[in-house]
Design a protein around this motif. Structure first.
Motif, short mmCIF file in Angstrom:
data_model
loop_
_atom_site.label_atom_id
_atom_site.label_comp_id
_atom_site.label_asym_id
_atom_site.label_seq_id
_atom_site.Cartn_x
_atom_site.Cartn_y
_atom_site.Cartn_z
N LEU A 187 4.79 6.67 -9.69
CA LEU A 187 4.21 5.32 -10.00
C LEU A 187 4.87 4.12 -9.40
CD1 LEU A 187 3.63 5.73 -13.64
CD2 LEU A 187 1.76 5.56 -12.40
N GLY A 188 6.12 3.95 -9.33
CA GLY A 188 6.64 2.93 -8.69
C GLY A 188 6.18 2.87 -7.12
N VAL A 189 6.41 3.96 -6.59
CA VAL A 189 5.92 4.02 -4.94
C VAL A 189 4.51 3.58 -4.75
CG1 VAL A 189 5.60 5.62 -2.93
CG2 VAL A 189 7.69 5.62 -4.69
N ALA A 190 3.64 4.19 -5.73
CA ALA A 190 2.15 3.97 -5.77
C ALA A 190 1.91 2.44 -5.88
CB ALA A 190 1.29 4.82 -6.69
N LYS A 191 2.64 1.87 -6.89
CA LYS A 191 2.50 0.40 -7.23
C LYS A 191 2.72 -0.53 -6.00
CE LYS A 191 3.63 -3.33 -10.40
NZ LYS A 191 4.03 -3.72 -11.83
N ILE A 192 3.84 -0.14 -5.21
CA ILE A 192 4.23 -0.96 -3.92
C ILE A 192 3.17 -0.75 -3.06
CG2 ILE A 192 6.18 -1.35 -2.57
CD1 ILE A 192 8.22 -0.37 -4.48
N VAL A 193 2.93 0.49 -2.72
CA VAL A 193 1.89 0.90 -1.62
C VAL A 193 0.37 0.41 -1.94
CG1 VAL A 193 0.83 2.51 -0.28
CG2 VAL A 193 3.31 2.72 -1.05
N LEU A 194 0.13 0.42 -3.21
CA LEU A 194 -1.04 0.03 -3.58
C LEU A 194 -1.21 -1.55 -4.01
CD1 LEU A 194 -2.13 2.81 -5.91
CD2 LEU A 194 -2.79 2.78 -3.35
#
Length: 236
Positions: A187-194
């Motif tokens: 979720l943390g990675v996705a929030k940054i990428v998205l």
């Protein structure tokens, strides 16, 4: 009047005008970094400690520190204050439930609300991107809805708003399953990428639409008419 002193000529197409207005509305790399860093710290500290409270304290502390740096430098607090508020809300959700994944729930709910709002704005004929364009109009304080009187502007802004719809659909399609699976690190990675990278991709698509279009600006009272502009629209 010398060449250097001449006013910038008015844009001859809706696309050129919107490119100029959007370029002034978007933030730079520093704002995106200030938005992403508290999330990085939250995930990193939670991964190391598995303690939601410690992770929340560290992320809020970093957001406050970034705001203090802005104050010391006497620079704009726009992006860092947004990051501070978002971090505080995320921390509240996580601390209330004791589940680290709930730190991402406010962002998911916000994206869902924006998705509904952008679709509705197109349906009712007030596309959301038009408000960004209108905000860049030098006469926005006196007439914030001048862009709405240019039919070509409304059509182009509707096409660009569909890009925003796509951004929110992609974000929700990835974040919701990860949230339901309690995949905090992903979720943390996705929030940054998205976040900023996805916005850049969306802006790139908008740029392609703007470069490929040639919608003439309607003369007169629309947002393409700068103060004192007596321009005659270009012939087709």
């Amino acid at each position: 009047m010398s060449t250097d002193q001449r006013p910038t000529p008015a844009a001859e197409t809706v696309e050129a005008l919107i490119r100029h207005r959007l370029s002034t509305a978007l933030g730079g790399w520093r704002g995106s970094l200030e938005t992403a860093l508290p999330t990085v710290v939250f995930v990193a500290v939670w991964t190391a400690t598995r303690d939601v409270r410690t992770a929340a304290v560290w992320s809020i502390g970093l957001a406050v520190l970034l705001a203090v740096v802005r104050l010391v430098q006497r620079s704009s607090l726009q992006h860092v204050l947004g990051a501070l508020v978002a971090t505080a809300i995320a921390a509240f959700f996580a601390l209330r439930s004791g589940q680290a994944e709930d730190a991402f729930l406010p962002g998911i709910l916000t994206s869902a609300a924006y998705l509904a709002g952008t679709v509705l704005s197109i349906v009712v004929g007030w596309p959301a991107v038009g408000f960004l364009v209108g905000a860049g109009d030098p006469r926005a304080a006196q007439d914030p809805f001048a862009w709405r009187r240019d039919r070509g502007m409304v059509r182009v802004c509707a096409r660009l708003t569909w890009v925003l719809v796509g951004v929110y659909v992609v974000r929700l399609a990835i974040m919701v399953p990860l949230y339901l699976a309690a995949e905090v690190t992903l979720l943390g990675v996705a929030k940054i990428v998205l976040g900023w990278p996805l916005w850049v991709a969306g802006v790139a698509v908008m740029g392609w639409l703007l470069v490929s279009g040639r919608t003439p600006v309607e003369p007169g009272e629309g947002p393409g008419a700068e103060p004192g502009d007596s321009r005659v629209p270009p012939s087709s």
